[in-house]
Scaffold this motif. Sequence first.
Motif, short mmCIF file in Angstrom:
data_model
loop_
_atom_site.label_atom_id
_atom_site.label_comp_id
_atom_site.label_asym_id
_atom_site.label_seq_id
_atom_site.Cartn_x
_atom_site.Cartn_y
_atom_site.Cartn_z
N CYS A 13 -5.15 -2.67 -3.84
CA CYS A 13 -5.33 -1.59 -2.87
C CYS A 13 -5.20 -2.11 -1.45
O CYS A 13 -6.16 -2.63 -0.88
CB CYS A 13 -6.70 -0.93 -3.06
SG CYS A 13 -6.84 0.66 -2.20
N TYR A 53 0.82 -1.21 0.00
CA TYR A 53 0.00 0.00 0.00
C TYR A 53 0.86 1.26 0.00
O TYR A 53 2.08 1.23 0.22
CB TYR A 53 -0.92 0.01 1.24
CG TYR A 53 -0.17 0.19 2.55
CD1 TYR A 53 -0.15 1.42 3.20
CD2 TYR A 53 0.52 -0.87 3.14
CE1 TYR A 53 0.54 1.60 4.39
CE2 TYR A 53 1.20 -0.71 4.33
CZ TYR A 53 1.22 0.53 4.94
OH TYR A 53 1.92 0.70 6.12
N TYR A 93 -8.53 5.86 -6.00
CA TYR A 93 -9.08 5.54 -4.69
C TYR A 93 -10.05 4.37 -4.81
O TYR A 93 -10.60 4.12 -5.88
CB TYR A 93 -9.84 6.74 -4.11
CG TYR A 93 -8.97 7.92 -3.73
CD1 TYR A 93 -8.48 8.08 -2.44
CD2 TYR A 93 -8.65 8.90 -4.68
CE1 TYR A 93 -7.70 9.18 -2.09
CE2 TYR A 93 -7.85 9.99 -4.34
CZ TYR A 93 -7.39 10.12 -3.05
OH TYR A 93 -6.60 11.20 -2.71
N ASN A 94 -10.28 3.68 -3.69
CA ASN A 94 -11.31 2.65 -3.70
C ASN A 94 -12.59 3.21 -3.09
O ASN A 94 -12.67 4.40 -2.76
CB ASN A 94 -10.85 1.38 -2.97
CG ASN A 94 -10.72 1.57 -1.46
OD1 ASN A 94 -11.00 2.65 -0.92
ND2 ASN A 94 -10.29 0.54 -0.77
N CYS A 138 -5.15 4.33 -3.34
CA CYS A 138 -4.65 3.07 -3.90
C CYS A 138 -3.53 3.27 -4.91
O CYS A 138 -2.66 2.40 -5.04
CB CYS A 138 -5.79 2.31 -4.59
SG CYS A 138 -7.22 2.00 -3.54
#
Length: 224
Positions: free
Chosen positions: A166, A32, A149-150, A156
């Motif tokens: 992610c 990450y 992004y998630n 991510c």
Amino acid sequence: MRRRPRTAAAVLLGLLLTLIAASPALAAGYRYWSFWDGAGGTWAYATQGPSTARPADGTVYGFRFSVSKDAAAEAARPRAAADFEAVCAGTPAADGKKRVAVVLDFGVPEDAPGGERPPQDAPRTACAQVAPEATAAEALASVAKPLRYNGAALLCGISGYPRTGCGEPIADPEPGAAAPSASASGSASAPAGSGGPSAGLVAGIAAVVAVAAAGVWQSRRRGR
């Protein structure tokens, strides 16, 4: 009659051991982007995520991609200095703007997801010049698009790296992964939930304890 409580206790112990043995192994690390505050010229794990942090003019933030152990204790730091002047010396102050030094460390090839490589070996730096109310995420976006992004707003990907994944758990960190180093508290850009038994395991143990306790109580009651 007196043997029944002992029998129930033995059954309880057996069920507990079965539940523990059947529980999945805790992740040894995660892959990450971690988020760092460079206040005072040293990296400290950020106490809030980039989407909520609102830096002042002169702030320096770092982002490091790596396979690291528990984010709150052993995440890998950026490999460049937390030096605002070195990053923003060529960007003069401007009215109605603030300057935020951004250090991006894409990590080492051994930490990359399968089929990918870091876009560059050495850390990248940039001086973001943004509105006074801008967040760290907005400062990052101004110098390192595209961001990914998630659904839970977890950061991510930065500058398109990595393309997928992610914060996935890594059971066995790959050989050559960045050595973890001590850090402070947690961050919204880091994975959560390592370091203890799963909720399902705890709930299962609690249920077994309740059932076994009821059995012991019943056996004692009958033996009176």
